[in-house]
Motif scaffolding. Structure first.
Motif, short mmCIF file in Angstrom:
data_model
loop_
_atom_site.label_atom_id
_atom_site.label_comp_id
_atom_site.label_asym_id
_atom_site.label_seq_id
_atom_site.Cartn_x
_atom_site.Cartn_y
_atom_site.Cartn_z
N ASN A 53 0.62 -1.01 -0.17
CA ASN A 53 0.17 0.04 -0.05
C ASN A 53 0.88 1.30 -0.04
O ASN A 53 1.69 1.45 0.87
N THR A 58 5.44 -4.65 -5.80
CA THR A 58 4.58 -5.65 -6.18
C THR A 58 5.38 -7.02 -6.27
O THR A 58 6.59 -7.08 -6.31
N GLU A 72 -2.64 0.11 -7.86
CA GLU A 72 -3.54 0.65 -6.84
C GLU A 72 -3.82 1.99 -7.29
O GLU A 72 -3.01 2.97 -8.04
N VAL A 79 -7.73 -1.47 -5.35
CA VAL A 79 -6.47 -2.07 -6.04
C VAL A 79 -7.22 -2.84 -7.11
O VAL A 79 -8.23 -3.63 -6.92
N CYS A 96 -9.72 -10.57 -2.47
CA CYS A 96 -8.54 -9.71 -2.09
C CYS A 96 -8.57 -9.83 -0.75
O CYS A 96 -9.57 -9.86 -0.24
#
Length: 125
Positions: A53, A58, A72, A79, A96
């Protein structure tokens, strides 16, 4: 309290594309990762992609690397999972999840995530 809601699932032909959206409510800081998992009938839930976040780092599973992209929109607390070149074996319920995995080897582990959405079905024919 953190809540996650998935949307965007559906049916697509093999080779096609689909974008999933995860809307996050409640506060999560930059130590949180938001991940996409999937579970096909009779199989274990597996992590396919995750993003830290705000920071934006990633990680992908080998099975989807190069075909799926996680991203995101921090302003909208969403996301995305852009899925391309879909295969029949990609069909599953996609979830998710948010959590704070503290080591690289567990970034895509189910046990590292403690907040989950209800899932959205993806069918590939």
């Amino acid at each position: 309290h953190v809540q996650l809601v998935e949307s965007g699932g559906g049916s697509v032909q093999a080779g096609g594309s689909l974008r999933l959206t995860c809307t996050v409510s409640g506060y999560i800081d930059s130590n949180y990762w938001v991940a996409w998992f999937r579970q096909a009938p009779g199989k274990e839930r597996e992590g396919v992609a995750t993003i830290r976040n705000v920071v934006g780092v990633t990680r992908y599973s080998e099975s989807v690397r190069g075909r799926f992209t996680i991203s995101e929109d921090t302003r909208k607390n969403t996301v995305f999972l852009q899925m391309s070149s879909l295969k029949p074996e990609d069909a599953a319920v996609y979830y998710c999840a948010a959590g704070r995995p503290n080591r690289a080897p567990i970034l895509l582990s189910v046990g590292a995530y403690n907040f989950w959405g209800q899932g959205t079905q993806v069918t590939v024919s």
